[in-house]
Every structure is written in C-alpha cells, then in structure tokens.
Design an enzyme around this catalytic site. Structure first.
Site, mmCIF file in Angstrom:
data_model
loop_
_atom_site.group_PDB
_atom_site.id
_atom_site.type_symbol
_atom_site.label_atom_id
_atom_site.label_comp_id
_atom_site.label_asym_id
_atom_site.label_seq_id
_atom_site.Cartn_x
_atom_site.Cartn_y
_atom_site.Cartn_z
ATOM 1 N N TRP A 82 0.844 -1.195 0.000
ATOM 2 C CA TRP A 82 0.000 0.000 0.000
ATOM 3 C C TRP A 82 0.880 1.246 0.000
ATOM 4 C CZ3 TRP A 82 -1.268 2.911 4.834
ATOM 5 C CH2 TRP A 82 -2.202 3.938 4.604
ATOM 6 N N TYR A 119 -5.268 -0.412 -4.420
ATOM 7 C CA TYR A 119 -3.957 0.230 -4.314
ATOM 8 C C TYR A 119 -3.483 0.643 -5.709
ATOM 9 C CZ TYR A 119 -3.730 -1.823 0.408
ATOM 10 O OH TYR A 119 -3.985 -2.196 1.701
#
Length: 336
Positions: A21, A54
């Site tokens: 992330w 993401y």
C-alpha cells in the site's frame, strides 16, 4: 523469520508480512518495487499483502510480476475487495455479489495466480446485506479462487456476525486487518478479545504509525523531503493525525528505550505489535530494499515487561485507545 498460524486455521504466515500500500504503482518505480519484493523473499518473508484499490489495481500487477517464477506453494498471497476500482461506476465498489465475483477474477489475473490464500473484505459494506456478501465469499472459496476469507477494520460486532455466517456457510473467516501501533490501540478493548474468542487473528497495518514511530519526524521541524508526511498525493493526509508536536516529542523520548533494547526505533515499533498474542503478522512496506532487511530484524524479538512498561510511561496520554474509533473511521456509505 518466524511464522505464526493465522486464526483458527492450519495456515502459517510470516510474522513480518510485506504490504505494498502507498508504494507499488505510486510512490516508487516498478523496478525498485521488484527489488523490495526480492529483498523480502531473501529475508524469509513468504507472505505478501495487497489490494485491488492500491494505485487503482496497478499495485496488484506490480506484485504479480515481481513474484513471477516463485514456487506458488511457498507463498501466501493476500488481496482485498471493497473500495472503488476502474472508472468507479455504480457497481465498481462495495461487497455486493456482483462486485466480489468480478473483483476476484481481476485480482487473480493481475497477480498471475490461480488463487489467493486470503481474500479480505477491505471494509464493512453498510449497503449490502451481510448474508449476500458472505454467500459470495463462500462461493469464491468453493470455486478454489481463495482458500480463506478475512476482513479489515471491522468492529467486534461485525466480526462476530461474519464468523457466525461463515460457519453456517461452511468456510473459515480467520483474520481481521486493523491499524495497530503503540500510538493507535483502539482494537485492544473489544476487537482483540472478540477475535481471540472466535479464532480470528489480526494482521496489523501501520505498526510504525505511518513512519512516525521511526523517529524521523522531529517536533517543530518540517518533515524530511521525500517522506510520507511530505507526500501531498496521499501520504500526508494519512499521517496527519500523528503529526503534532506533543506526539512527536513523546516519540523522540522512546529513543533511549530502543537503544537499551538493542533495536532501532522502527524495529521496536514492529516488535511491540508482535507481543500481542492475537497478532499473527505486522505489515511492513518499503520504498528501498534496505528498509526490508532492517524491519525484518524485529521478527522473533521478545520485549521484556519493563520495556513494555517504559513505552507506556513515555507515550502516556498521546495514545489513542477509544474502541469507538473503529466504527467512527469506517465509511458510512460506499464511495460510488
């Protein structure tokens, strides 16, 4: 590397888990991202966590390419579904059957794998009946596209309801992925006891409080160039709750505690979350390969009780413990 069972299952994962992330597909170039993944593998990390949202699916693609050629049985690959992907049309978000079934296929294609070890509900969907969501997850498991199901940032009550339905439908809900660190302890009073009772583990994100617990941010000073707090594309917004002088000053006071324990500040932060018996893994990311090698040194560390007590004394009232924050910070409706 040490390994822990994930929930009440036979699946073992590396207690330091690599997460991408805010890095892959956004903050770092793809070749550097691949170097970080290779460094994680070299350090004994076998578990990798990502999500379709993401970098709007790019992070999954980067991870899939970086892991290509590795023996699949040696890896545990996790991803998530809930937040908007693609153009963000009306059904490109949430935990409806439609979105889950379409999303798992897209994730598998990008990750270049036939299955994921853990498929996670990235948040609770207040607009879809939980029965619909859990039936869809049951079908994903029965199809062999995911081995286990997890959730992220669910309240204790939501976890209990989810486990009840999963049991009735014949599959295992074995994990929750919450934020947890020395500074953010909101899961301790309700989520952790409920999870322990139900056989659910925590896979915790931001064990270093977005990098604040590394000690690199000093009170009264501008954040270092290139740091997350200086990233106006998203990182600065995520870290702002910790970026006040009172918190930063207390964190600086942790330096002698870390030194006496023979750890860096970052290692102390990661080791601290791993002292919680309900935590199966700490998620760590990296923008440089050497960061991976540094963070892995927290694996297998046992902190003495006096060290834990000193941490509590130093941080004092800057620690957030309000159990209501899990529900308070959750999305109240879908974003599309």
């Amino acid at each position: 590397m040490d390994f822990r069972y994930l929930g009440n299952s036979g699946l073992k994962i590396s207690e330091i888990t690599y997460g991408n992330w805010l890095t892959h597909g956004s903050q770092v170039e793809n070749d550097v991202a691949t170097q970080c993944v290779r460094a994680a593998l070299d350090e004994g990390i076998s578990t990798f966590d990502t999500a379709d949202v993401y970098a709007n699916t790019v992070a999954e693609s980067v991870l899939g390419e970086a892991l290509k050629g590795e023996r699949r049985a040696d890896l545990e690959i996790f991803t998530k579904v809930y937040f908007p992907t693609g153009p963000g049309a009306k059904n490109d978000t949430g935990l409806s059957r439609k979105h889950i079934m379409e999303s798992i296929d897209g994730s598998l294609e990008r990750l270049q794998t036939d299955y994921v070890d853990l498929y996670q509900a990235h948040r609770y969907d207040t607009e879809t009946p939980l029965e619909e969501t859990m039936q869809a997850f049951a079908d994903v498991v029965r199809s062999g596209k995911a081995l286990y199901i997890g959730v992220s940032e669910w309240t204790a009550e939501q976890i209990r309801d989810g486990v009840t339905l999963a049991t009735e439908l014949g599959f295992q809900l074995i994990s929750n992925q919450p934020q947890y660190s020395m500074l953010w302890r909101v899961i301790e009073d309700e989520v952790v006891p409920t999870s322990s009772e139900l056989g659910v583990s925590q896979i915790v994100w931001s064990p270093m409080a977005q990098g604040v617990l590394s000690g690199k941010y000093a009170p009264g000073q501008a954040p270092p160039e290139g740091s997350r707090a200086a990233d106006e594309k998203g990182g600065a917004d995520m870290i702002k709750r910790f970026m006040n002088d009172q918190v930063l000053a207390r964190v600086q006071d942790l330096k002698p505690v870390a030194e006496e324990a023979g750890l860096s500040m970052a290692q102390l932060a990661v080791a601290w979350v791993l002292q919680n018996d309900n935590v199966a893994a700490a998620l760590v990311g990296a923008s440089r390969p050497e960061q991976v090698a540094e963070n892995v040194k927290a694996a297998g560390v046992r902190l003495e009780s006096d060290v834990v007590s000193r941490i509590d004394e130093v941080l004092g009232d800057v620690v957030e413990k309000d159990a209501g924050k899990t529900a308070e910070t959750a999305p109240k409706q879908r974003m599309a």
